[in-house]
Design an enzyme around this catalytic site. Structure first.
Site, PDB file in Angstrom:
ATOM      1  CB  THR A 132      -0.894  -0.006   1.263  1.00 29.75           C
ATOM      2  OG1 THR A 132      -1.384   1.318   1.505  1.00 29.75           O
ATOM      3  CG2 THR A 132      -0.151  -0.451   2.513  1.00 29.75           C
ATOM      4  CD  GLU A 134      -2.062   5.125   4.690  1.00 27.44           C
ATOM      5  OE1 GLU A 134      -1.761   5.317   5.863  1.00 27.44           O
ATOM      6  OE2 GLU A 134      -2.463   6.023   3.943  1.00 27.44           O
ATOM      7  CE1 TYR A 161      -4.018  -1.804   5.916  1.00 25.62           C
ATOM      8  CE2 TYR A 161      -2.979   0.225   5.180  1.00 25.62           C
ATOM      9  CZ  TYR A 161      -3.611  -0.967   4.891  1.00 25.62           C
ATOM     10  OH  TYR A 161      -3.818  -1.327   3.587  1.00 25.62           O
ATOM     11  CE  LYS A 165      -2.159  -4.370   4.105  1.00 27.41           C
ATOM     12  NZ  LYS A 165      -2.531  -5.366   3.092  1.00 27.41           N
TER      13      LYS A 165
END
Ligand code: NDP
Ligand code: GDR
Length: 363
Positions: A132, A134, A161, A165
């Site tokens: 991601t 992110e 998160y 990840k």
């Protein structure tokens, strides 16, 4: 016939990917979680009773926190491709359940990679990891010279998160290098659709815009309107996942549109699709969005009505301020070109939500 296994098949991306692979002639297996109420709405239309002939789409109960179950399913179906889309995917919620996110989104990926290794499938089973944007954390100094995040930009996650990840990203790279596995990270920027979960900001906005226009809701409360995201359509992005597993060599790719839009701009765009013009005033927590003009006679909204307000409950302890990705590598190596931009994405979501709530209103 190729066999694919999708974790997170009941989610936004999982549902589109399952449809896409079935059309390509794959036998598709999905892992769904047991829940006390139905959680398969996004895939019900492709599900067929197992007692019928020639069923190509099969669901298995399972969970990324349970290795024994992952090993058993993979042993049973011997997949050619695994798409690891399962995750607790809400950034704000990850601050409330950080350990669970680490277990599912981080260690869950390790469990799948280990299952492939333990079962002796490292040369047969390819794996896609749902990484991601992110990971970048939106730090301005980490953009490339052209002002984008690309495959070489440094990571700096800003949430539990993102931190989970990043483990999943690196363990995928490590298994590729250590065991010669065909394992890829797709570093996907935000992608949305009419099937987007209802608490992600785009869907929250399109649902509220439809409901406000139809007189079913008064006010939409949001958090940080200044954040900017690179939004694409999930239908385009799942094709990139598949393309990544069809190459000669496994590599990691950024998937993005290369354009960024603020939350405020998306709100304005969504209401404009309904003929409702908004004007914003005030600062920070006191900012409000009012109706400036309504050109659609179907919607009875008085001029000056306050329909957008801020509730700081939606602020995050640490925010990712701006994301914009450079999809050049995917464009050139995968031949991946997105069909949607943010404008036609927003239009499709609004149309779908208006239809949904008109039906609700009539019932
Ligand atoms: P969704 O939240 O819509 O779907 C997540 C899926 O994961 C659901 O099927 C959910 O099941 C399942 N899941 C959650 N926890 C577990 C668990 N413990 N074990 C097994 N399955 C679990 O996400 P998206 O479809 O939007 O995203 C797919 C993947 O891509 C996710 O990994 C996400 O983090 C990542 N990603 C998404 C982006 C986006 O903009 N959409 C961008 C970049 C990456 P249930 O339905 O039961 O809740
Ligand atoms: P994001 O998506 O955190 O980027 O993660 P989300 O839509 O939740 O937030 C985007 C931005 O909007 C701001 N915001 C709000 N967000 C929500 N959810 N609700 C609000 O009311 C609100 N008001 C403002 C947020 O602060 C944020 O800046 C998504 C997920 O799909 C991840 O799984 C994925 O990895 C990334 O996209 C790329």
């Amino acid at each position: 016939m190729k066999v694919a296994l999708i974790t997170g098949v009941t989610g936004q991306d999982g549902s589109y990917l399952a449809e896409f692979l079935l059309k390509k002639g794959y036998e598709v297996h999905g892992i769904k979680r047991r829940a006390s109420s139905f959680n398969t709405q996004r895939i019900d239309h492709i599900f067929r009773d197992l007692h019928e002939n020639n069923v190509k789409f099969k669901l298995h109960y399972g969970d990324l926190t349970d290795s024994t179950n992952l090993i058993r399913i993979i042993q049973e179906i011997q997949p050619d491709e695994i798409y690891n889309l399962g995750a607790m995917s809400h950034v704000k919620v990850s601050f409330d359940s950080p350990e669970y996110v680490a277990n599912t989104d981080g260690i869950g990926t390790l469990r799948l990679l280990e299952a492939i290794r333990i079962l002796g499938l490292t040369q047969k089973t390819k794996i896609y990891q749902a990484s991601t944007s992110e990971l970048y954390g939106g730090l301005p100094q980490n953009k490339n010279a052209e002002g984008f995040y690309d495959e070489t930009s440094p990571f700096y996650p800003r949430s539990p998160y993102g931190a989970a990840k990043i483990y999943a990203y690196w363990i995928t790279v490590n298994y590729r290098e250590a065991y010669g596995m065909y394992a890829c990270n797709g570093i996907l920027f935000n992608h949305e659709s009419p099937r987007r979960g209802e608490t992600f900001v785009t869907r929250k906005i399109t649902m509220a815009a439809a409901k406000i226009a139809l007189g079913l809701q008064d006010v939409l409360y949001l958090g940080n309107l200044d954040a900017k995201r690179d939004w694409g359509h999930a239908k385009d992005y799942i094709e990139a996942m598949w393309l990544m597993l069809q190459q000669e060599k496994p590599e990691d790719y950024v998937i993005a549109t290369g354009k960024t839009t603020s939350i405020r701009e998306f709100v304005i765009m969504a209401f404009a699709e309904l003929g409702i013009e908004l004007e914003f005033s005030g600062e920070a927590e006191n900012e409000v969005g009012k109706v400036k003009h309504c050109s659609n006679s179907e919607y009875q909204l008085p001029i000056g009505k306050e329909i957008i307000c801020i509730d700081p409950i939606y602020y995050r302890p640490t925010e990712v301020d701006l994301l914009i990705g450079d999809p050049k590598k995917a464009n050139t190596q995968l031949g991946w070109i997105p069909r949607y931009d943010v404008k036609n994405l927003c239009k499709e979501m609004i149309e779908s939500d208006v239809q949904l709530f008109k039906k609700d209103k009539e019932e």
